[in-house]
Each structure stands twice: as structure tokens, then as C-alpha cells.
Design an enzyme around this catalytic site. Structure first.
Site, PDB file in Angstrom:
ATOM      1  N   GLY C 147       0.835  -1.201   0.000  1.00  0.00           N
ATOM      2  CA  GLY C 147       0.000   0.000   0.000  1.00  0.00           C
ATOM      3  C   GLY C 147       0.864   1.244   0.000  1.00  0.00           C
ATOM      4  N   CYS C 148       0.256   2.345  -0.404  1.00  0.00           N
ATOM      5  CA  CYS C 148       1.018   3.593  -0.514  1.00  0.00           C
ATOM      6  C   CYS C 148       1.435   4.112   0.861  1.00  0.00           C
ATOM      7  CB  CYS C 148       0.217   4.637  -1.280  1.00  0.00           C
ATOM      8  SG  CYS C 148      -1.486   4.860  -0.728  1.00  0.00           S
ATOM      9  N   TYR C 149       0.464   4.247   1.780  1.00  0.00           N
ATOM     10  CA  TYR C 149       0.809   4.728   3.119  1.00  0.00           C
ATOM     11  C   TYR C 149       1.854   3.819   3.784  1.00  0.00           C
ATOM     12  CZ  TYR C 149      -3.234   7.987   3.278  1.00  0.00           C
ATOM     13  OH  TYR C 149      -4.134   8.997   3.055  1.00  0.00           O
TER      14      TYR C 149
END
Lengths: 333, 333, 333, 333
Positions: C147-149
Site C-alpha cells: 500500500g502507498c501509506y
């Protein structure tokens, strides 16, 4: 293949940064930063990522480094100073400012409101719009990279000149992202003055007007131009209005296709399809769409470029490829 | 003075929210929310701050509440349904949609591409541009609040019609913030499609065109109109190009001054001064500036309004003041 | 060198478009579009510029085209459907959704609130954070792109775990551009809801939390995470707060340098220097800066990535390079 | 009722313009512009709309005009000069700068890095947070209007101090629109540096920190504060993290309700509901929402204000109402 060594002056401005981004991906070029006193670092830089090597922005340093060409992403005053120095140091020069675009000192005086200090170079400079002057560019020593507004306007209007009713005039309503105004902080480009705002400036007398006239053959009274500021970083969109009788949408499209069939960086749309900024941002394309109502003779063109790429750094690299004898699209697709 | 009780339908849309903001400061009006099934709460609301009282959006409820007027900030289809109901319930109606603006069913059919279901009301409705129809508005039962683009375009072009060379055409290059497209999520108004972008749509055939023709007397072939989306929330700016011979800047300014001397919501600028969105946002003003080059006959006007205020909710309250016999500027300065 | 043929599913979404942009510059990859029924064209395309060739998004077509790998830039539900099909068709799979990141069906059930339909593949998938799992990635058949976060948070927090006082907790205040929410229009990503706004969501229970716990070894009660929406297109910035006693700024920087000395895509800053979104946007870098007040033990880290590059498409290509045996940075610098 | 005559100094800055917008709607106040040499007109003004009357910004003029109060929307250096002059001229003074907030010259010296030139006035000034100092404000001659960040932080944190585990520290991750940085153009607030960007600054040592400590009783080592720039015009949102054991969400909400039950400008949300900037922009409200996980003791608060209203001009008018003996909400709802 050996790499060409290319100097970049004005590398902290928006066009300069864009030049470095493009050149970093160019397989045949090694960029070198030409350091001014003005290029102060204003943001933290990651450890160990200082960018290309730096040399002083002087004729001696350029000569010693045997630069093949120098790209000037500087203010017109600085460009007038640096161009003769860099040419004397043996480098070809591509200037991104307005210093060498207008051919005559009279024209420069009128639109820039100041004297030109390098009349001989002004006369020598080749206007770097490859779609128009490709062969002259290949052999030039000094290239005046076109203004951002005129690049889009000229490519969009040139094929129209034989088709439109010029007595009704051509209107070019131009809009630009804020990076076109340069990086120096002013009230005009302050965030809170621009965001949630949209404003017109330099109506009828913008200094980019004479470039369009020069490139299209339009007479000044035939051409109404307004520049406007969009609250975004980059991109130019111009909505160009014309009137024409006895034409058809098919005929107009055919004229554009004939003119741009082999141009790698001009893209056309089917009748009624328009580009927007997202179509062209971060690319070297100039996109052109149009709509024509044959019954009433009303027509309009929507053209878009990235002001920092086809309108500045990308076109400069396109010109660089031409003067170095490289494929014109190298590093640009 | 007693307060008038005014219903608001469509109060969660951008125009509806703006109506409530304005009415909250209006000294002689008590707003009531007319609740649809569609008005679902999509954001948390502070405890104890639920806003004005709510009644169902039905004729019975409106009649029982003795509403003096109802403001419809609804889609044209909903407005066609609700207008007769609210009129029958004894309330005057100000409709912010396009349902009742175009006078004839033929005109509506052509520009909206659908049949009108209330031809009698369409014929009865008064077009609510106070600067043009003030007296008729005072006595109207049903008011069609003008479109946002036509409000600015009509006020800016009307004084020009006797001055310009109409054979060269009038170009209106219009730009709007995104709230003009309504609150329903679509690909077209998604953040990532709009930010750092600028796009043209509905060139030459926007459904606001017939309003401008109606208000100015221009013929369709004389008028070229393009709508465009600015990456901002609110505001409309229109750049209007004309050609005129034998005129002067002074004469043009005088014509505008003569027309708008007593208008509380039209503001003019000295020759060469233009408004921007910041000049008018969150106000009910329509600002008009112009530039004219007498030597070549090229002229342009820059006009700006807040699309949600003078282009929608503010103008609706201006009309409301007129039909209630209140001072026209009440709640709007 | 022959080019690898790589399929891209979900190529009209923001991560998909970014994948195509990166792959267009990759010297050893030829992308192929895997066409769904959902991939409708929603914007005009320039004549003669249709992009890479297209094949149906089916196992047969992928098998016939002998794709070396398939990149799934699709919703987790579509990814669960497509991953087994593509693997059976002989292609390696890199999935950009959350479908295969959480290792166990229990964990997936808890954070995604739904059953996992491919438990065997979930167990097999390798978590594609090269800075942590480089060797496993090289030999994987199915990679779950992070995921990005969590990409930014994990890289920034991992070296901290041995240094901070975990009993005081670690706070990760995360902010993301709107493209992280995907391209499907919703009220939440509508322009007028986001511009001139800033909002928090999924406080404490965002579904990216378990990835950070997994990557750093933090226990859930030690970690406070809030996601927030910045009114911009792309970029993630996370401000991470910690407390530590008996440490120095020099010691902390040394720990990060030791960990990331040879990582091509992690960049560190001198003490007190922070990256911003502009430092990393359009690059595959994860930038990390920090500030520590030894006297009071208060510390914070500022980390930034481009959510569409290091947080999605760029990291997917980094993983692709690893599974194809190419230099890890190919196409990414 | 007669109107009070109120001078505004610094009326071209963002807080100054906001003051004029608010005062224009205030029924009991007539604003007067105090003209400096620095207040040059930088934008065209509509004909006949010059705004309130102007007098020189001198003690003589203020005395002659019998101003009841003067609002200083000026830089702290100018405020230190003007405050004694205006007091001597018989006007009460509300200062929006940081000049008079910190009570002691030592504190001022430490956080502003310069000497205070008016120690007696610094000692006399009343800190103008009505929710805390209402009675003292009513009788003050000189009011120090609070900083924007501390207004939100203090109101949000004060009720927490008795509930949270302070040994784990309180984190305040603060974000502000760009108008908080003032109107003077700098590289930091240039449009192209801010748009599509997000950046942290003044981590741990922002000069607003001591105000929060003063208002909440927190000790400096307990409080971690970072300021960050959102690419928008106005609005502050602060995400505040705490840890607490033996508390419940219900109990926490009850503590806030007890404290703010009668406050007209503080609004609370149900557990889990957060305000965003749109909840408060263009209002004088401070909105507070929170989320608490009793099982792990992790909690956070989201608080929002309009930095130009409750964080500056609105709060100044709230204070003005108090010193003039008017209803506290006059002109502010």
C-alpha cells in the site's frame, strides 16, 4: 556513442529544472550546471544527491570543459550577456528567453520597451520552431527558443491563414499555468493571489504577440490576443476563434493533416474533440482540436501544450537534437 | 417588521447551501428547508447546530406553513414538477434551474433536447435579470432565475450591441469554477480530472447560449461561445471580444456608465482595468472592465461574477427582495 | 536484448496510467493492454496515438501472447479473480491492490471486512517491499505490491523501532493526494469537496495499518495512524512522532544511514532538513528527514513518496525488474 | 444606537481585508482605514467603490476622529510602534500580531529572537481568547489577539489536560492554508512552490508553541508541535494525539460539553465525527471532534478553524464586541 556535454544556465528556475529532468533521461547528453551567484539553494537536498557536476558560468570554464552547447534558461538581460560569451567559448547556444526572437532591434525595442545590446546576434539568431524552420535550425549557432504562447498559437493558426476570413479577425484567448511567470516571487504569482482566482493580463499588447504575427503572417490588426492565469502549475491552453465561409470541417481537418502528417510532436483530434492540459502536460506534444459550424461559418480551435516542455525546455532539447545531428525525438518521447 | 417565511428546496447542493448562507444574514427572511428523500446527510454535523427547521417538500406542508415564497435550487426536471405544486400552495416561486428560462417549448426542446412538461408556466415565467426586467419581476408569480454564464455575458454585451461591428461577430470565451457543474459526482468534476487541468466543453452549442441571444438581441451566427472549466470552486470570468470602428474608449465607457449608473450590483472599471474572480467572489456584483484599441478597432471586455451568488443564489435573493417589496439589496451587501 | 512482454490490467485508473508512463520509458519491456469491458474511453484521443496494443483480459489471450508478467492495477475483488487466471496462463503476477498483502485470511477478514476467496494465493504471495524482501521477491510468482501509506511509513519507522520509547507510542499523521482514492467518481473525491479543504478519515482503523505493523514489528496499541486528504493530485507526506531518551540526532541519522546506505530509492536528509511532496513527485524515491530534541526526547520524522510511483506503479516496476532479473532501477531513474 | 468608529491598520493584508469584510456587516460599527505609506493599491478598483473613509495612521488623526478602538492587522514591529500611539490617542487597541501575547520580555526574546521595545504594554496586555479570559477582556485597554494555531490547539487541548496521560506527550500536527503566512511575496508562499505540494516547517520550535503552553498548562517537553502548509487559501486543521487509560469516549465528550456548553463559537461533534476545513471556513467557529479507543488508550482530536476568522479577524471582532459592551456574537453569525 560518446555523450555530448551540455551546459545549463539558470538551472534553478522552472524551465531550468525541466531541462535537467529531460536531459537526465537523454541517452546522448551529459548535462553540466553553469553556476551563477544567484543560484542559491533554497530547499534541503537529500544527502548524496547533488545532481550533475557544476562549473562556473564563465567563458573560460565553458571553453575548458569543451561544452558542445549551452542552454540559457535565464532572463533576457542575462541571456544578452551570456550568449556572446558562450559562442566565443566555442559552444552553440540555445536561448530560452525573449532576447533573440524578434529579428530586428526596432521590433525588440517596441515590444520589450528597452534597447537590444546585441544587434548582430539578434540578426543572426534562428527562431527555433522546428515545425517551421527545421533546416535552418540544424545549421544555426544561436537559436532563439520560441515563447510558450506563440509555440501553441503559431502551430494552431498557421494552417488556418489560407482558410479563414481574416477580415473578421482571429481571436486567441490564451490561458497559462503560473510557472510561465517564472520563479521570482511577486505579488502576481503569490499563492493566495492565484488560487481560487483567474485573471487576464497584457490584453492586446503581450510581448509574445509579434512572434505569432511573424510565424503566421497575420497583420497586427487581424489578431486579438489575451493572456490569462490559470491556478495551476503548468500547461497552456489557447482557444482560437475564427470565421470562414465556404469551408467544411472535413476540409479544415485535411489542411491540418497535410501540414502536420510527419511532425512527431503535433497531434490532431477528430472534429469536435479537444485536448485539455492533461492531454499534454509532461510531454513535448502540441495538441490541436477544432470545431466548425459550416452553416454559420463560426469556428474555433483548442490547442494545448506544456508551457515548460514544448513551450520551453522540451522544444529546446528538440532544437538541441537538431543542432547535434541526433534524432529529433531523442529523450522526448 | 415581521419576517417572511421562505422555503428552500435542494438545500444540499452548492446553490442551495449558498442560499442558506445568504438568507441567514437577511434581516427580513426566515428560511425553511423543504426536505426531499434525496437530501441525505453526507457529512457530520456539529451537535446542536442542525440549521433551519425542516418541513416536507410537498404542497400540503408548504400550504400549512404559509410560505411566502419557495426557492427551487433543484434540477430542471424536479423544478418542472415542483413549480406548479408550490404555486398551487400559494407560494411565489423562484426557480434556479433552466426549466423556465427559454419562453417557448420549441426553444426549450432545441437546447435541452427534451420536451417541456409545463408549457403554460414556461409562457408565464418572468426572466429574473433585474437589471433588465425589474418591473415585471416585482409582479411575477414565477421567476426563472438566469443561468450563470448568461448573467455575466448579457450584462457585459448588452451595451455593446449598438457600438460594435456585429458582422465580425462577438466572441465570448467563458470560464467557470467547478461548482457550476452541480454537486453530483461525475468523472467530469472529479478532483483529479480537474486539478492542474483546464478544459473546454459545449463549444458553440452550450444551452446557455439562447439566454444571451434573448437578452442582447444578437443573432446566433453573430455569437461564438465556449464554456471552460477552471480548477477552482467558484467564479465565472468571461473574456468577450468585439470589433468596432469609429469608437473611442471614452465613448464606450460612457455607454456603460449611462446604462448602469443606478444599478447597485454592476460595477465598472476605468479603461484597461479588469476584474478577476477575487474581485467578485462571495459578492452579488457583476464587474465589467474593457480595453479598446481605437486605431485597429479591436476591443475586449472582461466580466466576472460569482457563479453561486450573482449567477445563482444572490440573484435569486435579489429577485426575492423585488417580489416581496423589500429593498433590492437587502441581505446582499 | 529482447523485450519482455508485460500485460497491464486496469490501465485507465491512475496507477494504471502511471504504469504505462513508466513502462513507455523502460528499455526492456513492451507493455500490452489487457482490455476489460470497464475500460471505456472517456476522453478524446489524438488521431494516430492509440497507445500500446490491446488484447482481451483473459487467460487464453495472455497465454497466447506469452506474457512474461501481468501487472494488476485493479480493485481487490478483480485482482482476486484475475490473479489465479494469469498465473495459470503462465504469467507472473504483480498485484497493486490490497488483495494479497495481509498473509492470513483472518487478518484480511478483520481489516477488509469480507472473506478472502483465494486463501492459497494469499499464503503464497510475497510482500513486494524490495528494501525488506528483495531476495524473496526475485523468486516469487505472485507479488503483493505494498500500500502507498505503508510503503512510506514502514521505511521511515523500521530503523526507529530499536531507538524509540515505544511505550509512549508512535504517531503517524499521514496525508495523501486525492489520486490515492482511485478514479471512480464519489462525493469524497469530487473537486468541490476537496479543493480548499483538508479532512481526516479512517482514524486508528485504516486498512493500511496492519501492513505497517507487519513490516515494523510494532504492536497495534503502540501505533496511532490517521489518513488525511490533501487538495492535490499526487504525493504522500507522513509526519511521524516518537519519543526517545538517551539518543542523539547523530546517532539516529547513523542508524538510518546504516540501514539504507545501499538502497537506490531511499534518500536521507541532514538533521532538521525535511522533504516535501515536490522532492519526490514523479520519482520512485522515498525521502526521509528527521528532527530530534535530545534535551526533551521529542522527535519527529517527515517522509514523502509519490503515492502513484514508489507507492504503486514505480514500486511495481521495481518488483518487476527483480522478478525479470533486470537491474532494479531500470526505467525508474 | 450610534455606531462606534473603529480604525483598521494594515487593511490590505489578508487579516485586514477579512476585518473589513466582517465589519461591513456589523450593525454597530463604522470602520475607518488608517493609511500607511505601505498600503499601495495593487489591483484595479471598481469606479465609485473606494471602501470606507481613510485617515492617516497617526495619533493626531486617530484622536481627531475620536476612534473608539483601533485594530492592528500589522507586523509585530509595526504593532509595537503603533500600540502606544493609539492608546495615547484615546483608542483601545486590539493587536492581531504576536507583539503582546507572551507576557514577559524573556519569553518574547526566546521565541521571537529579538528584544521587546514595549515591556510595560507587554505586561499590561490581556490575551484575547474569550473562551478563557472573557472578563479580563471586557476591561482591557490593550488586547493581544491570539495566534491562529494556538486558538485551535488551546481550545481543543485544554479539556484534555486532566484526562490524558501526559507522560506519553501530546502531539499536535497542525496544517494551515497559505494566508497564515501573510501577503508579502516570498519563495515560500509562491504559487508554484505550494500548489501540488505539502510541507512541514518550524517543527518543535514554532513561535506559537508558548501560547499553547500558557493556555493549557502543558510543559514544553510534553508537547510536540509541527506546522505544515496546505495548498489552500484559508483554514487550519490540527490533528492532536493523546493517550489515556481508564477513560471512555462518553466521558471525554462529557468533559468537552461541560466546558463548552455555553460557548457560542465552539462546536462539538459526536464521537468519531470530525470537522474539516469546509465545516468552519468563513465562520468564527472552532469545531472539535475526537475518536478514542478505550481498549488501547489511543485517542485523537481533530479541530478546525478559519485562520483568518476565529484565528484572526473574527476573534478580534469578538474581542471588540466584549470591550464595547456589545453582544459577543454581533456581526459574527
Amino acid at each position: 556513442m560518446n555523450k555530448y556535454t551540455i551546459g545549463v544556465s539558470g538551472f534553478t528556475g522552472y524551465s531550468g529544472v525541466e531541462l535537467l529532468t529531460i536531459l537526465a533521461r537523454h541517452p546522448h547528453v551529459e548535462p553540466v550546471l553553469l553556476e551563477h551567484r544567484a543560484d542559491t539553494q533554497d530547499k534541503p537536498v537529500p544527502r548524496g544527491h547533488q545532481g550533475p557536476r557544476r562549473i562556473p558560468c564563465t567563458g573560460e570554464a565553458v571553453s575548458a570543459a569543451k561544452l558542445d552547447a549551452v542552454l540559457l534558461a535565464t532572463h533576457q538581460h542575462v541571456s544578452m550577456e551570456l550568449a556572446p560569451v558562450m559562442l566565443a567559448a566555442g559552444a552553440k547556444v540555445i536561448d530560452l528567453s525573449g532576447a533573440f526572437r524578434l529579428r530586428t532591434v526596432e521590433n525588440y525595442q517596441r515590444w520589450y520597451g528597452e534597447e537590444h545590446t546585441q544587434p548582430a546576434l539578434l540578426a543572426e539568431a534562428v527562431y527555433g520552431l522546428p515545425e517551421q524552420n527545421r533546416e535552418q535550425i540544424r545549421n544555426a549557432r544561436l537559436i532563439a527558443n520560441p515563447g510558450c504562447y506563440p509555440t501553441a498559437a503559431s502551430l494552431a493558426i498557421a494552417p488556418l491563414v489560407g482558410l479563414a476570413d481574416l477580415s473578421a479577425g482571429i481571436v486567441c484567448d490564451a490561458k497559462s499555468g503560473v510557472s510561465g511567470a517564472g520563479r521570482k516571487p511577486t505579488m502576481k504569482n503569490a499563492f493566495c493571489e492565484v488560487t481560487e482566482n483567474f485573471s487576464a493580463y497584457s490584453a492586446l499588447n503581450h510581448r509574445h504577440v509579434p512572434e505569432v504575427l511573424m510565424n503566421t503572417g497575420l497583420a497586427e490588426p487581424q489578431f486579438s490576443f489575451t493572456a490569462q492565469l490559470i491556478p495551476c502549475f503548468r500547461g497552456i491552453l489557447e482557444t482560437i476563434y475564427f470565421r470562414a465561409l465556404g469551408r467544411t470541417a472535413t476540409g479544415i481537418l485535411a489542411a491540418y493533416e497535410a501540414r502536420y502528417a510527419n511532425e512527431p510532436f503535433v497531434r490532431l483530434y477528430d472534429h469536435g474533440g479537444f485536448p485539455d492540459l492533461a492531454s499534454v502536460n509532461h510531454t513535448n506534444f502540441c495538441d490541436i482540436g477544432f470545431k466548425f459550424d459550416a452553416a454559420t461559418g463560426r469556428g474555433l480551435i483548442v490547442t494545448a501544450i506544456d508551457n515548460l516542455v514544448k513551450g520551453a525546455a522540451g522544444q529546446a532539447v528538440q532544437n538541441l537534437n537538431l543542432i547535434l545531428g541526433l534524432p529529433e525525438t531523442e529523450g522526448l518521447l
